[in-house]
Design a protein around this motif. Structure first.
Motif, PDB file in Angstrom:
ATOM      1  N   LYS A  19       0.669  -1.056   0.022  1.00  0.00           N
ATOM      2  CA  LYS A  19      -0.092   0.014  -0.116  1.00  0.00           C
ATOM      3  C   LYS A  19       0.928   1.201   0.045  1.00  0.00           C
ATOM      4  O   LYS A  19       2.046   1.158   0.608  1.00  0.00           O
ATOM      5  CB  LYS A  19      -0.860   0.018   1.401  1.00  0.00           C
ATOM      6  CG  LYS A  19      -1.874  -1.195   1.121  1.00  0.00           C
ATOM      7  CD  LYS A  19      -2.787  -1.295   2.464  1.00  0.00           C
ATOM      8  CE  LYS A  19      -3.826  -2.336   2.469  1.00  0.00           C
ATOM      9  NZ  LYS A  19      -4.870  -2.188   3.413  1.00  0.00           N
ATOM     10  N   SER A  20       0.304   2.322  -0.414  1.00  0.00           N
ATOM     11  CA  SER A  20       1.097   3.732  -0.623  1.00  0.00           C
ATOM     12  C   SER A  20       1.448   4.197   0.930  1.00  0.00           C
ATOM     13  O   SER A  20       0.757   3.577   1.794  1.00  0.00           O
ATOM     14  CB  SER A  20       0.032   4.589  -1.125  1.00  0.00           C
ATOM     15  OG  SER A  20      -0.936   4.960  -0.518  1.00  0.00           O
ATOM     16  N   GLU A  37      -1.886   5.616   2.442  1.00  0.00           N
ATOM     17  CA  GLU A  37      -2.743   4.690   2.803  1.00  0.00           C
ATOM     18  C   GLU A  37      -2.311   3.972   4.300  1.00  0.00           C
ATOM     19  O   GLU A  37      -3.045   3.749   5.175  1.00  0.00           O
ATOM     20  CB  GLU A  37      -2.789   3.533   1.666  1.00  0.00           C
ATOM     21  CG  GLU A  37      -3.605   3.835   0.760  1.00  0.00           C
ATOM     22  CD  GLU A  37      -3.926   2.726  -0.553  1.00  0.00           C
ATOM     23  OE1 GLU A  37      -4.948   2.517  -0.839  1.00  0.00           O
ATOM     24  OE2 GLU A  37      -2.742   2.410  -0.935  1.00  0.00           O
ATOM     25  N   LYS A  75      10.268  10.903  -2.725  1.00  0.00           N
ATOM     26  CA  LYS A  75       8.538  10.722  -2.995  1.00  0.00           C
ATOM     27  C   LYS A  75       7.938  10.332  -1.709  1.00  0.00           C
ATOM     28  O   LYS A  75       7.084  10.955  -1.422  1.00  0.00           O
ATOM     29  CB  LYS A  75       8.288  10.089  -4.133  1.00  0.00           C
ATOM     30  CG  LYS A  75       6.864   9.805  -4.634  1.00  0.00           C
ATOM     31  CD  LYS A  75       6.737   8.573  -5.423  1.00  0.00           C
ATOM     32  CE  LYS A  75       4.996   8.258  -5.540  1.00  0.00           C
ATOM     33  NZ  LYS A  75       4.715   7.495  -4.655  1.00  0.00           N
ATOM     34  N   ILE A  76       8.518   9.379  -1.132  1.00  0.00           N
ATOM     35  CA  ILE A  76       7.673   8.607  -0.093  1.00  0.00           C
ATOM     36  C   ILE A  76       8.009   9.483   1.135  1.00  0.00           C
ATOM     37  O   ILE A  76       6.789   9.592   2.029  1.00  0.00           O
ATOM     38  CB  ILE A  76       8.244   7.032   0.078  1.00  0.00           C
ATOM     39  CG1 ILE A  76       9.707   7.183   0.657  1.00  0.00           C
ATOM     40  CG2 ILE A  76       7.703   6.359  -1.097  1.00  0.00           C
ATOM     41  CD1 ILE A  76      10.422   5.585   1.055  1.00  0.00           C
ATOM     42  N   GLU A 109       5.655  12.451   0.942  1.00  0.00           N
ATOM     43  CA  GLU A 109       4.028  11.878   1.164  1.00  0.00           C
ATOM     44  C   GLU A 109       4.075  11.691   2.952  1.00  0.00           C
ATOM     45  O   GLU A 109       3.108  12.261   3.251  1.00  0.00           O
ATOM     46  CB  GLU A 109       3.976  10.569   0.525  1.00  0.00           C
ATOM     47  CG  GLU A 109       4.092  10.790  -0.843  1.00  0.00           C
ATOM     48  CD  GLU A 109       3.673   9.163  -1.588  1.00  0.00           C
ATOM     49  OE1 GLU A 109       3.238   9.316  -2.626  1.00  0.00           O
ATOM     50  OE2 GLU A 109       4.046   8.414  -0.950  1.00  0.00           O
TER      51      GLU A 109
END
Length: 320
Positions: free
Chosen positions: A64-65, A68, A105-106, A109
């Motif tokens: 999952k992202s 999420e 990116k992560i 986020e």
């Protein structure tokens, strides 16, 4: 007087409450990475104590992202209690072992969530290249970034046994580079590693106290099933700390927070007396004359050092 919430040491909980005004909870996340100690770069079996989940067995679902995973973990915590602030903790495997574009990116986020107040990244010191360090420095200007490094021990012999996969010099370089960029470092250590006793544990603590780190995580050795460490334990190659031994270890460690080391260290040598007594009653073992001579010399010197530091030396200071 420093407010440590009634504890004799500055705990993470006290720091977070002082900094953010309330209790802060960790969200354990899985960034979908692996480890150079598993993919063949420096090893293919991982650290000897590490589970198949890369120490992230309770982290989010890597399929999952990150948003999420954060939503799901926040929901679980908020069902039990009112929680408003969180640490986004990238825990599973080595969380800087990926292209910097993916890391950015992560990580972005994670910190984009308004209730996330800290980004904490568990990684290895040999996975902190210049581009990664620059990224962490940039993110640290947005929200606090912590880096958690798994040193476990300063002793190279133990490090080879646990298959840590990097030398002490690599760790020191990483700590210095992170400190130079203003990024706090938390160091993971394990108490009770095979072949290590109180002396080795204190040596690691003394070593870390001389470095530019912000925190130490003390973990008792945990033998997980289906690891190489579990196989060695089953084969009788080492013993874990029992409850009494672990309690004694923590008690003597706690004593150092209440009095100077020179007043506490002498009591370490009392173990010679107790082990001799226990050896006699449990195993009928009687030390020879040379052993008793050695005991006498060690205890006598310990008492003399104690008297010098706490009686004679203090008397001379008063007279002066």
């Amino acid at each position: 007087m420093t407010d440590w919430l009634g504890k004799p040491y500055y705990s993470l909980d006290a720091y977070l409450k002082k900094t953010f005004g309330e209790k802060v909870y960790k969200l354990s996340l899985d960034g979908g990475m692996t480890c150079p100690n598993r993919d063949g770069t420096c090893g293919d079996r991982g650290c000897i104590f590490c589970s198949a989940g890369g120490s992230g067995d309770f982290a989010g679902d890597r399929n999952k992202s990150i948003p999420e995973q954060i939503r799901e973990q926040k929901s679980l915590l908020q069902q039990k209690r009112p929680v408003h602030k969180f640490i986004a903790y990238f825990q599973a495997y080595t969380n800087t072992y990926a292209p910097v574009e993916y890391l950015e990116k992560i990580f972005r986020e994670a910190i984009s969530d308004e209730e996330v107040v800290v980004l904490s990244i568990g990684t290895r010191p040999d996975c902190l290249g210049e581009e990664v360090l620059s990224l962490l420095e940039e993110l640290n200007r947005i929200k606090p970034v912590w880096v958690e490094l798994g040193l476990q021990t300063m002793h190279e012999k133990t490090a080879q046994y646990i298959r840590r996969g990097y030398p002490l010099s690599c760790f020191e370089q990483a700590v210095n580079e992170l400190h130079r960029r203003g990024i706090p470092v938390i160091v993971h250590t394990i108490l009770g590693l095979p072949g290590e006793g109180q002396e080795e544990v204190f040596a690691t603590m003394d070593y870390l106290n001389g470095l530019s780190i912000s925190g130490i995580k003390l973990q008792l050795l945990h033998v997980l099933k289906n690891t190489d460490l579990a196989a060695d334990y089953a084969a009788g190659k080492f013993e874990v700390l029992e409850q009494d031994a672990a309690g004694g270890q923590f008690a003597i460690t706690a004593a150092y927070t209440h009095a100077p080391a020179r007043e506490i260290s002498v009591y370490d040598y009392s173990q010679l007396i107790f082990t001799t007594i226990l050896g006699y009653f449990l195993f009928g073992d009687i030390p020879d004359g040379w052993s008793f001579l050695g005991y006498f010399i060690i205890i006598a010197m310990a008492v003399l050092v104690f008297l010098y530091n706490n009686v004679w030396h203090n008397d001379s200071e008063v007279k002066n």
